[in-house]
Design a protein around this motif. Sequence first.
Motif, PDB file in Angstrom:
ATOM      1  N   CYS A 196      -6.598   0.222  -7.454  1.00 38.09           N
ATOM      2  CA  CYS A 196      -5.604   0.931  -6.656  1.00 38.09           C
ATOM      3  C   CYS A 196      -4.977   1.987  -7.543  1.00 38.09           C
ATOM      4  CB  CYS A 196      -4.536  -0.042  -6.161  1.00 38.09           C
ATOM      5  SG  CYS A 196      -3.195   0.819  -5.297  1.00 38.09           S
ATOM      6  N   ARG A 197      -4.970   3.240  -7.043  1.00 34.95           N
ATOM      7  CA  ARG A 197      -4.420   4.323  -7.862  1.00 34.95           C
ATOM      8  C   ARG A 197      -2.936   4.548  -7.592  1.00 34.95           C
ATOM      9  NH1 ARG A 197      -8.556   8.984  -8.553  1.00 34.95           N
ATOM     10  NH2 ARG A 197      -6.752  10.204  -7.945  1.00 34.95           N
ATOM     11  N   CYS A 198      -2.374   3.859  -6.598  1.00 37.28           N
ATOM     12  CA  CYS A 198      -1.006   4.175  -6.192  1.00 37.28           C
ATOM     13  C   CYS A 198       0.025   3.123  -6.568  1.00 37.28           C
ATOM     14  CB  CYS A 198      -0.920   4.355  -4.684  1.00 37.28           C
ATOM     15  SG  CYS A 198      -2.064   5.558  -4.014  1.00 37.28           S
ATOM     16  N   THR A 199      -0.237   1.865  -6.258  1.00 40.19           N
ATOM     17  CA  THR A 199       0.859   0.895  -6.189  1.00 40.19           C
ATOM     18  C   THR A 199       1.226   0.255  -7.518  1.00 40.19           C
ATOM     19  OG1 THR A 199      -0.643  -0.947  -5.820  1.00 40.19           O
ATOM     20  CG2 THR A 199       0.138   0.209  -3.867  1.00 40.19           C
ATOM     21  N   LEU A 247       0.830  -1.196   0.000  1.00 38.20           N
ATOM     22  CA  LEU A 247       0.000   0.000   0.000  1.00 38.20           C
ATOM     23  C   LEU A 247       0.860   1.238   0.000  1.00 38.20           C
ATOM     24  CD1 LEU A 247      -1.007   0.915   3.552  1.00 38.20           C
ATOM     25  CD2 LEU A 247      -0.167  -1.404   3.127  1.00 38.20           C
ATOM     26  N   GLN A 248       0.255   2.312  -0.533  1.00 35.47           N
ATOM     27  CA  GLN A 248       0.908   3.625  -0.439  1.00 35.47           C
ATOM     28  C   GLN A 248      -0.012   4.567   0.325  1.00 35.47           C
ATOM     29  OE1 GLN A 248       2.547   4.745  -4.291  1.00 35.47           O
ATOM     30  NE2 GLN A 248       3.536   2.769  -4.478  1.00 35.47           N
ATOM     31  N   CYS A 249      -1.043   5.110  -0.337  1.00 31.54           N
ATOM     32  CA  CYS A 249      -1.962   5.973   0.418  1.00 31.54           C
ATOM     33  C   CYS A 249      -2.831   5.153   1.351  1.00 31.54           C
ATOM     34  CB  CYS A 249      -2.821   6.815  -0.519  1.00 31.54           C
ATOM     35  SG  CYS A 249      -4.249   5.935  -1.189  1.00 31.54           S
ATOM     36  N   GLY A 250      -3.074   3.884   1.016  1.00 27.82           N
ATOM     37  CA  GLY A 250      -3.839   3.002   1.885  1.00 27.82           C
ATOM     38  C   GLY A 250      -5.337   3.027   1.700  1.00 27.82           C
ATOM     39  N   TYR A 251      -5.824   3.837   0.752  1.00 32.09           N
ATOM     40  CA  TYR A 251      -7.281   3.956   0.645  1.00 32.09           C
ATOM     41  C   TYR A 251      -7.931   2.674   0.137  1.00 32.09           C
ATOM     42  CZ  TYR A 251     -11.608   6.444   0.807  1.00 32.09           C
ATOM     43  OH  TYR A 251     -12.864   6.843   1.178  1.00 32.09           O
ATOM     44  N   CYS A 252      -7.274   2.004  -0.788  1.00 34.03           N
ATOM     45  CA  CYS A 252      -7.859   0.776  -1.344  1.00 34.03           C
ATOM     46  C   CYS A 252      -7.658  -0.420  -0.418  1.00 34.03           C
ATOM     47  CB  CYS A 252      -7.227   0.454  -2.700  1.00 34.03           C
ATOM     48  SG  CYS A 252      -5.492  -0.037  -2.577  1.00 34.03           S
TER      49      CYS A 252
HETATM   50  S1  FES Z   1      -2.586   2.448  -2.014  1.00 34.32           S
HETATM   51 FE1  FES Z   1      -3.515   4.258  -2.703  1.00 34.32          FE
HETATM   52  S2  FES Z   1      -5.233   3.485  -3.820  1.00 34.32           S
HETATM   53 FE2  FES Z   1      -4.116   1.716  -3.386  1.00 34.32          FE
END
Ligand code: FES
Lengths: 158, 284
Positions: free
Chosen positions: A138-141, A101-106
């Motif tokens: 997921c928008r980050c990883t 995870l990065q932002c952790g939202y997903c």
């Molecule tokens: S960690 Fe940011 S949306 Fe998946």
Amino acid sequence: MSRTTVPVTITVDGTRYTDEVEPRTLLVHYLREQVGKVGTVVGCDTSNCGACTVHLDGRSVKSCNVLAVQADGSEITTVEGLEKDGVLHPVQQAFHDCHGLQCGYCTPGMIMQSIDLLNENPDPSEEEIRSGLEGNLCRCTGYHNIVKAVQQAAGGAR
Amino acid sequence: MIPAQFEYAAPTTVEEAVRLLAEAGDEAKILAGGQSLLPVLRMRLNAPEMVIDLGRIEALRGVRDDGDAIVVGAMTTHADVHADPLVREHAALVTEAVSHLADPQVRHRGTFGGALAHADPAGDLGAPALALGATFTMVGPHGSRTVEGEDFFEDLFTTALAEDEILTEIRIPKHTGWGAHYEKFVRVAHQWPIVAVAAAVRAEGGTIAEARVGLTNMGSVPLRARAVEDALVGKPATAEAVAEAAALAADGTQPPSDLNGDADYRRHLATVLTRRAVLAAAGA
Ligand code: FES
Ligand SMILES: Cc1cc2nc3c(=O)[nH]c(=O)nc-3n(C[C@H](O)[C@H](O)[C@H](O)COP(=O)(O)OP(=O)(O)OC[C@H]3O[C@@H](n4cnc5c(N)ncnc54)[C@H](O)[C@@H]3O)c2cc1C
Ligand code: FES
């Protein structure tokens, strides 16, 4: 026409709740606003992202696309119900270890769907992991470390 | 957004559901798995006064053997259809198609009957049901009736179901031992097809003895490519012979033009996907 609430009894993370809900209340809003399980999040308006994934009687569902009344009499597990006595669930631990995870939202949805996937198929191929998580965005990883986390958790389960 | 207010009923028998539906008239909407209806209600594209949930009617769930056919209860979830051994043995095309439908979470809630009643022209279950000659049974205040696939699908999101009727079961003639393949062309994961082709083939040795071919999203309703089916009979299951028959796939179709592709592109896709689907179904 009279607008009424209806009673529901739903077990959430092992605790039984009896509440009044409007029939239109979405399960995710019931969980967050009435039960206080804010670990389950809403990421979209179209039932595409999977961030709201919980288990309903042991199977993964998008809780933004289920009415609370449909869950009457059922057992729900949210991401908040995974940790036992201060010990993370193996899939939670794997996401932590593999930087899944990065932002952790997903992440709450990813973890709940990964657990469902491993319950169905304890030894998935990379391909099976990717298609098993196709309802979670997921928008980050770039997904790479998420797949690694599921692989680690599967290995740990063996 | 959240849906507008509505009254809610969760009957436990079909009779009770039919009675509630008759009482509420066109103010009511049937709720099956909710995977298409709830997004519509949340966007407020529809705001029924009453929602009648079929989720508590046990009699509508499950698959049973009925001699020369299997019968799928309308409320059987996509996940349960996918896992069902009777479906796999006698209607493998359905097993194949449902494995490509949406994502695991949606398959845990969405139902076989709900998807067919919704009649989205891009829906993945219409073409396989049509190709296998499925019939549709519905119950209303005046009793029950059964229609063929060609009569069930009337237009975009429109079926033979009257406002006071409930789809109860889908009967699929057994295609035991037939090879099956669903070839779905998508741009992004877990979405509806731009075009998809459902093919079931009974091969004898290397020869195609019988074939069934259904097309998804090549018109306002699922279609059967009968010209392809006829052309395949007696042909060897080779790339050349199958390609020749598959070239007929788009004949007489009126596919939509939209952001995913124009009609000509879809006609081209139909021939390519038909070739792939038939070859895979024939095990070639
Ligand atoms: S960690 Fe940011 S949306 Fe998946
Ligand atoms: C993220 C996402 C991705 C999806 N991807 C795909 C896909 O790739 N391919 C695909 O085919 N579908 C896809 N779907 C739709 C999915 O197949 C739905 O499950 C299905 O279309 C509706 O089934 P349901 O049981 O949820 O019906 P509901 O949503 O409850 O009902 C759908 C409609 O049918 C009516 N209805 C339902 N059951 C009956 C009945 N027994 N009698 C009379 N009327 C009835 C309802 O009143 C409503 O109008 C997707 C959905 C989502 C949310
Ligand atoms: S919030 Fe439920 S799928 Fe996006």
